[in-house]
Design a protein around this motif. Structure first.
Motif, PDB file in Angstrom:
ATOM      1  N   HIS A  65     -25.581  15.939 -30.122  1.00 11.27           N
ATOM      2  CA  HIS A  65     -25.486  17.520 -29.980  1.00 11.27           C
ATOM      3  C   HIS A  65     -25.076  17.800 -31.273  1.00 11.27           C
ATOM      4  CE1 HIS A  65     -25.535  16.319 -25.570  1.00 11.27           C
ATOM      5  NE2 HIS A  65     -26.160  17.726 -25.203  1.00 11.27           N
ATOM      6  N   LEU A  66     -24.239  17.295 -32.075  1.00 14.48           N
ATOM      7  CA  LEU A  66     -23.718  17.840 -33.424  1.00 14.48           C
ATOM      8  C   LEU A  66     -24.874  17.931 -34.333  1.00 14.48           C
ATOM      9  CD1 LEU A  66     -21.106  18.749 -34.329  1.00 14.48           C
ATOM     10  CD2 LEU A  66     -20.673  16.464 -35.282  1.00 14.48           C
ATOM     11  N   ASP A  67     -25.813  16.755 -34.188  1.00 15.91           N
ATOM     12  CA  ASP A  67     -27.038  16.898 -35.110  1.00 15.91           C
ATOM     13  C   ASP A  67     -28.126  18.220 -34.862  1.00 15.91           C
ATOM     14  OD1 ASP A  67     -25.888  14.069 -34.505  1.00 15.91           O
ATOM     15  OD2 ASP A  67     -27.074  13.740 -36.313  1.00 15.91           O
ATOM     16  N   ALA A  68     -28.082  17.893 -33.339  1.00 15.77           N
ATOM     17  CA  ALA A  68     -28.911  19.135 -32.968  1.00 15.77           C
ATOM     18  C   ALA A  68     -28.568  20.603 -33.053  1.00 15.77           C
ATOM     19  CB  ALA A  68     -29.314  19.149 -31.336  1.00 15.77           C
ATOM     20  N   LEU A  69     -26.994  20.664 -33.141  1.00 15.59           N
ATOM     21  CA  LEU A  69     -26.496  22.086 -33.474  1.00 15.59           C
ATOM     22  C   LEU A  69     -26.797  22.172 -35.067  1.00 15.59           C
ATOM     23  CD1 LEU A  69     -24.525  24.114 -32.226  1.00 15.59           C
ATOM     24  CD2 LEU A  69     -22.616  23.000 -33.079  1.00 15.59           C
ATOM     25  N   ALA A  70     -26.645  21.328 -36.000  1.00  9.87           N
ATOM     26  CA  ALA A  70     -26.667  21.592 -37.408  1.00  9.87           C
ATOM     27  C   ALA A  70     -28.521  21.868 -37.474  1.00  9.87           C
ATOM     28  CB  ALA A  70     -26.497  20.511 -38.104  1.00  9.87           C
ATOM     29  N   GLY A  99     -16.700  16.110 -28.150  1.00  8.08           N
ATOM     30  CA  GLY A  99     -16.493  14.573 -28.158  1.00  8.08           C
ATOM     31  C   GLY A  99     -17.010  13.707 -29.277  1.00  8.08           C
ATOM     32  N   SER A 100     -17.907  14.492 -30.023  1.00  6.74           N
ATOM     33  CA  SER A 100     -18.516  13.971 -31.247  1.00  6.74           C
ATOM     34  C   SER A 100     -17.601  14.522 -32.512  1.00  6.74           C
ATOM     35  CB  SER A 100     -20.060  14.436 -31.744  1.00  6.74           C
ATOM     36  OG  SER A 100     -20.796  14.112 -30.642  1.00  6.74           O
ATOM     37  N   TRP A 101     -16.802  15.402 -32.086  1.00  4.49           N
ATOM     38  CA  TRP A 101     -15.856  16.005 -33.402  1.00  4.49           C
ATOM     39  C   TRP A 101     -14.680  15.108 -33.248  1.00  4.49           C
ATOM     40  CZ3 TRP A 101     -17.438  20.233 -36.092  1.00  4.49           C
ATOM     41  CH2 TRP A 101     -16.700  20.656 -37.400  1.00  4.49           C
ATOM     42  N   TRP A 102     -14.029  15.382 -32.062  1.00  2.50           N
ATOM     43  CA  TRP A 102     -12.543  14.413 -31.650  1.00  2.50           C
ATOM     44  C   TRP A 102     -12.947  13.193 -31.151  1.00  2.50           C
ATOM     45  CZ3 TRP A 102      -8.296  16.321 -34.235  1.00  2.50           C
ATOM     46  CH2 TRP A 102      -8.525  17.840 -34.667  1.00  2.50           C
ATOM     47  N   VAL A 103     -13.418  11.991 -31.895  1.00  2.60           N
ATOM     48  CA  VAL A 103     -13.930  10.948 -31.453  1.00  2.60           C
ATOM     49  C   VAL A 103     -12.894  10.097 -30.888  1.00  2.60           C
ATOM     50  CG1 VAL A 103     -15.552   8.896 -31.728  1.00  2.60           C
ATOM     51  CG2 VAL A 103     -16.052  11.166 -32.562  1.00  2.60           C
ATOM     52  N   ARG A 104     -12.834   9.242 -29.904  1.00  2.38           N
ATOM     53  CA  ARG A 104     -12.242   8.178 -29.295  1.00  2.38           C
ATOM     54  C   ARG A 104     -12.949   7.034 -28.977  1.00  2.38           C
ATOM     55  NH1 ARG A 104     -10.351  12.023 -24.438  1.00  2.38           N
ATOM     56  NH2 ARG A 104     -12.358  12.653 -24.736  1.00  2.38           N
ATOM     57  N   ARG A 105     -12.818   5.971 -30.042  1.00  9.56           N
ATOM     58  CA  ARG A 105     -13.654   4.859 -29.952  1.00  9.56           C
ATOM     59  C   ARG A 105     -13.020   4.031 -28.884  1.00  9.56           C
ATOM     60  NH1 ARG A 105     -16.452   4.541 -35.391  1.00  9.56           N
ATOM     61  NH2 ARG A 105     -17.015   2.435 -34.599  1.00  9.56           N
ATOM     62  N   THR A 106     -14.178   3.467 -27.823  1.00  9.48           N
ATOM     63  CA  THR A 106     -13.333   2.453 -27.064  1.00  9.48           C
ATOM     64  C   THR A 106     -13.638   1.095 -27.568  1.00  9.48           C
ATOM     65  OG1 THR A 106     -15.788   2.463 -26.098  1.00  9.48           O
ATOM     66  CG2 THR A 106     -13.959   4.113 -24.883  1.00  9.48           C
ATOM     67  N   THR A 107     -14.285   0.837 -28.593  1.00  9.93           N
ATOM     68  CA  THR A 107     -14.694  -0.419 -29.401  1.00  9.93           C
ATOM     69  C   THR A 107     -14.289  -0.135 -30.571  1.00  9.93           C
ATOM     70  OG1 THR A 107     -16.822  -0.164 -29.245  1.00  9.93           O
ATOM     71  CG2 THR A 107     -16.226  -1.370 -27.272  1.00  9.93           C
ATOM     72  N   ALA A 108     -13.756  -1.271 -31.229  1.00 10.41           N
ATOM     73  CA  ALA A 108     -13.374  -1.101 -32.597  1.00 10.41           C
ATOM     74  C   ALA A 108     -14.510  -0.863 -33.561  1.00 10.41           C
ATOM     75  CB  ALA A 108     -12.651  -2.465 -33.225  1.00 10.41           C
ATOM     76  N   GLY A 109     -15.558  -1.809 -33.145  1.00  7.15           N
ATOM     77  CA  GLY A 109     -16.754  -1.550 -34.687  1.00  7.15           C
ATOM     78  C   GLY A 109     -16.285  -1.844 -35.823  1.00  7.15           C
ATOM     79  N   VAL A 110     -16.876  -0.795 -36.653  1.00  6.91           N
ATOM     80  CA  VAL A 110     -16.449  -1.009 -38.140  1.00  6.91           C
ATOM     81  C   VAL A 110     -16.113   0.253 -38.456  1.00  6.91           C
ATOM     82  CG1 VAL A 110     -17.034  -1.631 -40.530  1.00  6.91           C
ATOM     83  CG2 VAL A 110     -18.000  -3.097 -38.572  1.00  6.91           C
ATOM     84  N   PRO A 111     -14.903   0.527 -39.172  1.00  9.15           N
ATOM     85  CA  PRO A 111     -14.712   1.705 -39.545  1.00  9.15           C
ATOM     86  C   PRO A 111     -15.582   2.523 -40.762  1.00  9.15           C
ATOM     87  CG  PRO A 111     -12.640   0.466 -39.617  1.00  9.15           C
ATOM     88  CD  PRO A 111     -13.722  -0.325 -39.240  1.00  9.15           C
ATOM     89  N   GLY A 112     -16.170   3.685 -40.487  1.00 10.85           N
ATOM     90  CA  GLY A 112     -17.042   4.179 -41.497  1.00 10.85           C
ATOM     91  C   GLY A 112     -18.522   3.546 -41.551  1.00 10.85           C
ATOM     92  N   ASP A 113     -18.908   3.196 -40.192  1.00 14.80           N
ATOM     93  CA  ASP A 113     -20.300   2.853 -40.131  1.00 14.80           C
ATOM     94  C   ASP A 113     -21.069   3.940 -40.265  1.00 14.80           C
ATOM     95  OD1 ASP A 113     -20.234   4.096 -37.483  1.00 14.80           O
ATOM     96  OD2 ASP A 113     -19.120   2.710 -36.597  1.00 14.80           O
ATOM     97  N   ALA A 114     -22.309   3.947 -40.155  1.00 17.16           N
ATOM     98  CA  ALA A 114     -23.453   4.802 -40.477  1.00 17.16           C
ATOM     99  C   ALA A 114     -23.224   6.008 -39.590  1.00 17.16           C
ATOM    100  CB  ALA A 114     -24.942   3.947 -40.406  1.00 17.16           C
ATOM    101  N   ARG A 115     -22.947   5.772 -38.160  1.00 13.96           N
ATOM    102  CA  ARG A 115     -22.938   6.943 -37.509  1.00 13.96           C
ATOM    103  C   ARG A 115     -21.491   7.746 -37.784  1.00 13.96           C
ATOM    104  NH1 ARG A 115     -25.658  10.581 -35.861  1.00 13.96           N
ATOM    105  NH2 ARG A 115     -24.541  12.151 -34.254  1.00 13.96           N
ATOM    106  N   ALA A 116     -20.397   6.801 -38.084  1.00 14.53           N
ATOM    107  CA  ALA A 116     -19.372   7.648 -38.542  1.00 14.53           C
ATOM    108  C   ALA A 116     -19.341   8.418 -39.581  1.00 14.53           C
ATOM    109  CB  ALA A 116     -18.072   6.660 -38.561  1.00 14.53           C
TER     110      ALA A 116
END
Length: 855
Positions: A308-313, A372-389
Motif C-alpha cells: 500500500h505504501l508503494d501504491a500510494l506513491a 503498518g508499513s510505516w511503523w513496522v513491527r517485525r515478528t521475525t529477525a530477518g536481516v536489518p536493512g534488507d531490500a524491502r526495509a
C-alpha cells in the motif's frame, strides 16, 4: 493528442489510411455515371433546344460521349470502392492474412522435426489473435479487455474450375484483409537460439521494415513476433482514437518492445505471476515514461500485493503528472509554479487523473495498512536493512515530503480549526522519518505500546486525509461534469457518494476511543464541501447501527453499475471489521474491541452479499473472472465478510468452483504470499538438484577445470540468491531476480519444471501444509485464522533459519562430488516441501539438510 504535434518522434512505418477521400471519390464518380446514364432521359432535359433539333454529328458525338463517360465512371466507381474498402480495412486494422512460413532450417534438423513451419505458423496466428487492448478501471484487477485482430484465410484458392471463380466472386462482398504477413524460419545466430524474419505488407504495396526476432525458445519468439506486428498496425488504426492507453502514439512508431512488455504483463497477471507482471510493467514504463495508464496498472497491482505504501506513491506520481494544466489542482498538489502550464496534452489524461485521485483517496482510507508499513513491527529477525526495509525507508521519506501539501490546508483532523504551527507539529509527529523497525520479541512493553499508539494516530490522520480528498473530488467532479463525461463508464456520481460514506465510516472506526468505544460526530474534512455527511453511529458508539447503515446506503439511490454496487457492499463489509489494524483486534492497552455480533452481524453480512449479487448480475459474465481475485482474497474491506457463511454461498453461486468454497480467513492473502515464496525456494532447489544429478550420471569425459569452476560459481550464486530471497521475502524485485536466475539455470540443464503463480487459497492445503511444517505437533481443529497465523509464523522462522544455514555453508568447504551436491539440494527442496506426507516436520527436514551441509 496526435504525436506529430509535439515533434521529435519517429513516424509510423505504415502509411495513413485515407478512407474518406476514396469514399468521396467513389461517390463522385458514381454520381457522374448515374447522371450521364439517367439525366438525358428526364423531361426537363428533353425540352432543351439542342435536344429537340439534333444534328447527326451531334447525336453521334453525344452517344459516344455518353457511353464513354458512363463506362469510365462505372469502372472508376468500382476501383474507388475497392480502394475505399481497402483503406477502411487498414483503418480498422482488424483483419490480417498470414501466409505459411518459409522454412530455411537444414533438412533433417532436430528442431525442424519437432516444430514444423506449419505448426509455427498456426501458433503465431493464435498468439496474434490473442493480442488484447485493455481499458482503465477504478477497481484493481478488474480491467476489461478485448481482442482487436482477426486472422483471415484464403479459402478456395486451391480449388479449380468454376468453384474457384465462384469463391473469388463471393469474397468480393467480404471486407478485404489490408495486411499480409510472411515469415521465414531460420536457425539463430548462436547455438540454442531460434530466429524468425517477418515482413508486414499493407496491400497493395506498402511494406514495413522486416522484423528479425531471435530468442531462446520458439514460444518466446512467436510471442514477440505477434506483439511486434500488432505494434506496427496500431498507430495508423482506429484503436489509437478509442483506446486511451495508446492515444499518444497516434501516427508515431510504437517500439515493439513496449507493446510486448505490456502484453506479457497482462498475460502474467492472468496466471497470478505478479512479480513478473510488475517487472514487465516497469519495462514498459521505461520505454514510455509518460504513459500514466500503465502507471495506474502498476499501482493497482501493488495494491493486490499488499504494497500500500508503494501504491500510494505511484498514485501520487500519476496525479502529479496529470494535474499540470488544471490550475487549482496543480496549485494544491504540486505548487503554484505549475498552475499556469498549458493544458495541451492533459485531455487524454482526464480519466487517469480521476482514477488516480479516487484510488489515492481509497488507499489513504486503508490507513491501517499504510501505518503498518510505516511503523513496522517485525515478528521475525530477518536481516536489518534488507531490500524491502530499504524500500520502505525510501518511501517514507518521499511520502513525508509530498504530504507537506496538507500542512498548508485546513484538513479538519479536529473539530476546531488548527493553526498552521500545530498542523506542522502534527504532521512531523505522525509522519516521522527515519523510523526504526521494531523487532517484537526484543522490544519492551513501552516500545510496543508507543508503536501501537503511533500507528493508530497515523491511521486516524490518513483516514481524515482520505475523507478530505473524496470530498474535494466530489466537488470537482460535479463542477466539471462536461469535462469528465468520458469517465462516466469508470466512475459515477453515485459511486463517489458511496465512497464518501465508506470514508466517513473508515474514519469513525479509526477514531474509536479504545477504552469506551465512543465515536466522534462526523465532520467535514474539506472546508468547501457542500455534502451532508452520513451518520451511521447515531448513539455515538461503535459498532454502527445496521438500520442507520442501511438507510445511509439506500439514500444514495438505486445502484446501476458494478462500482456502485461494489462500493455499497464495501460500506457494509467495513462495519463488520474489528477496529484494530487490518480489521483485527486493537492492540492498544485496555482496548475494548467492540464489534458487530449475533443477528446484527448476520443482517449486515446479508446486505453486503446482496449488493455483491447485484454487482455480479449487472456485470457481464466475461468480466467476473477478472474481478474474482480482488473480491475473493485481496480487497482488505471484505476481510471479515469472507469468513461469513453467506459469502461462501455467494462464491458457490456466482463462480461455481469445482469444489466447496471455503470460509476464508482474514489473512488468506498472506498465506498465498508465504506459500508462493516457499514454492519458489523449493523449485530453485529442485532445479539445482536436477543439474548436479545430470552431471553425476554423465558417463562422458570429466569436465575440465574451467567448466568445473563455472559450475561451482553458479552454485555459489544460487546460494547467495536464496539467502537474499529469504532476507527480502516481502520484496517483489528480490523474488523476480530469483525467478530470472531460475530461468537461466533451467534452460542450461533442461529442467522441466517451472515457476507457478501465487496459489489460490485452499482450506485443505492450509491444514495439510501446517501438518507438513509442524509435524505431529501441528494444532488441528482450530479456527482458520489461527491456523494461518501459525503457518505464517513457521514459514517466516524457516526463512530466517535458511539465512543462518547458508551463512554457515559459505564459511565451510563445499561438497566436492556431484552426487553429494544433488543430495544437498534435494534435502533443501524437501525442507521447504510442506505437501510431504511422511509425518516429518520442517525442523526434522532441516536437520537432514544441516547434516549434509557439514563437511
Amino acid at each position: 493528442m496526435r504525436a506529430r504535434r509535439l515533434g521529435g518522434f519517429d513516424q509510423a512505418e505504415l502509411p495513413e489510411a485515407h478512407r474518406i477521400r476514396w469514399w468521396l471519390a467513389a461517390l463522385t464518380s458514381g454520381l457522374v455515371a448515374a447522371g450521364f446514364a439517367v439525366v438525358p432521359y428526364l423531361p426537363f432535359f428533353q425540352d432543351l433546344t439542342f435536344v429537340k433539333d439534333p444534328k447527326v454529328a451531334s447525336v453521334i458525338t453525344w452517344t459516344v460521349l455518353q457511353t464513354s463517360v458512363v463506362l469510365v465512371s462505372a469502372v472508376l466507381t468500382l476501383y474507388f470502392v475497392g480502394k475505399a474498402r481497402l483503406e477502411t480495412a487498414a483503418y480498422r486494422a482488424n483483419q490480417i492474412d498470414i501466409r505459411v512460413f518459409v522454412d530455411e532450417r537444414p533438412e533433417g534438423s532436430h528442431d525442424r522435426e519437432i516444430d514444423s513451419a506449419v505448426e509455427l505458423t498456426a501458433t503465431f496466428k493464435r498468439f496474434l489473435n490473442d493480442s488484447r487492448l485493455y481499458t482503465p478501471t477504478p477497481v484493481p484487477g478488474a480491467g476489461s479487455s478485448y481482442d482487436f485482430i482477426q486472422i483471415v484465410e484464403h479459402a478456395g484458392d486451391s480449388a479449380d474450375g468454376w468453384w474457384k471463380a465462384a469463391t473469388k466472386l463471393i469474397r468480393l462482398a467480404q471486407p478485404p484483409a489490408a495486411f499480409t504477413v510472411t515469415g521465414t524460419v531460420r536457425p539463430g545466430n548462436t547455438p540454442g537460439r531460434y530466429q524468425l524474419i517477418l515482413e508486414l505488407v499493407r496491400v497493395p504495396r506498402f511494406a514495413a521494415s522486416p522484423l528479425v526476432i531471435e530468442d531462446e525458445n520458439w514460444p518466446r519468439v512467436l510471442h514477440r513476433a505477434a506483439n511486434a506486428v500488432a505494434a506496427l498496425v496500431i498507430p495508423r488504426s482506429a484503436y489509437v482514437r478509442t483506446n486511451i492507453h495508446w492515444a499518444a502514439w497516434r501516427g508515431a512508431k510504437i517500439p515493439y518492445e513496449l507493446f510486448d512488455a505490456y502484453q506479457r504483463a497482462n498475460h502474467f497477471i492472468a496466471y497470478r505471476r505478479y512479480d513478473e507482471a510488475l517487472a514487465e510493467y516497469y519495462r514498459a514504463v521505461s520505454l514510455d515514461p509518460a504513459n500514466v495508464y500503465i502507471r495506474l496498472e502498476i499501482a493497482a497491482l501493488q495494491e493486490q500485493l499488499d504494497l500500500h505504501l508503494d501504491a500510494l506513491a505511484t498514485y501520487d506520481d500519476v496525479i502529479t503528472v496529470c494535474s499540470r494544466g488544471h490550475a487549482d489542482l496543480a496549485r494544491w498538489w504540486i505548487g503554484p509554479d505549475f498552475a499556469r502550464q498549458p493544458r495541451r496534452d492533459t485531455r487524454g489524461r482526464d480519466v487517469a487523473l480521476l482514477i488516480a485521485r479516487y484510488r489515492h483517496a481509497l488507499v489513504l482510507g486503508h490507513g491501517d495498512s499504510v501505518a503498518g508499513s510505516w511503523w513496522v513491527r517485525r515478528t521475525t529477525a530477518g536481516v536489518p536493512g534488507d531490500a524491502r526495509a530499504q524500500r520502505r525507508a525510501e518511501l517514507r521519506a518521499a511520502v513525508e515530503l509530498r504530504f507537506r501539501r496538507y500542512v498548508d490546508l485546513d484538513v479538519r483532523t479536529r473539530p476546531e480549526e488548527l493553526p498552521r504551527e500545530q498542523r506542522l507539529e502534527l504532521h512531523r509527529r505522525v509522519l516521522r522519518v527515519p523510523v526504526e523497525e521494531l523487532l517484537v520479541h526484543e522490544a519492551t512493553p513501552a516500545q510496543l505500546a508507543e508503536y501501537n499508539q503511533r500507528a493508530a494516530e497515523m491511521r486516524s490522520y490518513f483516514c481524515a486525509l482520505s475523507q478530505y480528498e473524496i470530498e474535494r473530488l466530489v466537488e470537482d467532479y460535479r463542477r466539471f461534469g462536461r469535462r469528465w463525461r468520458r469517465s462516466w463508464r469508470q466512475l459515477t456520481n453515485r459511486a463517489l457518494d458511496l465512497s464518501l460514506v465508506w470514508a466517513v465510516l473508515r474514519r469513525a472506526m479509526a477514531d474509536v476511543e479504545p477504552e469506551t468505544g465512543a465515536v466522534p460526530e462526523p465532520r467535514p474534512a474539506y472546508p468547501g464541501s457542500r455534502v451532508r455527511l452520513a451518520d451511521v453511529c447515531p448513539d455515538r458508539s461503535w459498532p454502527p447501527d445496521p438500520k442507520a447503515l442501511d438507510d445511509t446506503v439506500e439514500a444514495a439511490g438505486p445502484r446501476r453499475s458494478w462500482e456502485e454496487c461494489y462500493n455499497a457492499a464495501s460500506v457494509y463489509a467495513v462495519a463488520m471489521l474489528e477496529v484494530g489494524p487490518r480489521g483485527e483486534r486493537d492492540l492498544r492497552d485496555h482496548a475494548r474491541n467492540p464489534r458487530l455480533e449475533g443477528d446484527a452481524r448476520d443482517e449486515v453480512a446479508r446486505r453486503a452479499v446482496r449488493e455483491l449479487y447485484h454487482a455480479a448480475t449487472i456485470s457481464h459474465s466475461g468480466r467476473l473472472p477478472e474481478r474474482r481475485s480482488w473480491v475473493m482474497g485481496e480487497d482488505p474491506d471484505l476481510a471479515a465478510l469472507r469468513g461469513h457463511e453467506l459469502f461462501r454461498v455467494f462464491e458457490m453461486v456466482t463462480f461455481s468452483p469445482d469444489r466447496a468454497a471455503p470460509l476464508r480467513p482474514q489473512r488468506a492473502h498472506v498465506w498465498e504470499q508465504v506459500s508462493y515464496v516457499r514454492l519458489l525456494v523449493a523449485e530453485i532447489a529442485a532445479c539445482r538438484a536436477h543439474f548436479w544429478r545430470a552431471r553425476a550420471l554423465d558417463t562422458g569425459p570429466p569436465p575440465d577445470g574451467r567448466t568445473l569452476d563455472r559450475w561451482r560459481a553458479a552454485d555459489r550464486d544460487a546460494w547467495r540468491r536464496l539467502a537474499r530471497l529469504a532476507e527480502g521475502k516481502q520484496d517483489w524485485y528480490t523474488r523476480y531476480q530469483a525467478i530470472c536466475a531460475f530461468r537461466e539455470w533451467s534452460a542450461e540443464c533442461g529442467y522441466p519444471g517451472s515457476i507457478s503463480g501465487f496459489p489460490l487459497y485452499c482450506e485443505e492445503s492450509l491444514h495439510a501444509q501446517l501438518r507438513g511444517a509442524a509435524g505431529p505437533r501441528a494444532k488441528t481443529g482450530f479456527d482458520a485464522n489461527i491456523v494461518v497465523r501459525e503457518y505464517v509464523r513457521l514459514c517466516d522462522r524457516r526463512l530466517d533459519h535458511l539465512v543462518a544455514d547458508i551463512g554457515e555453508l559459505a564459511e565451510q568447504s563445499t561438497i566436492e562430488d556431484f552426487a553429494g551436491c544433488a543430495e544437498l539440494w534435494t534435502a533443501l527442496g524437501s525442507w521447504f516441501d510442506d505437501d510431504i506426507a511422511d509425518g516429518s516436520s520442517a525442523d526434522d527436514r532441516r536437520e537432514r539438510f544441516r547434516k549434509l551441509a557439514r563437511p
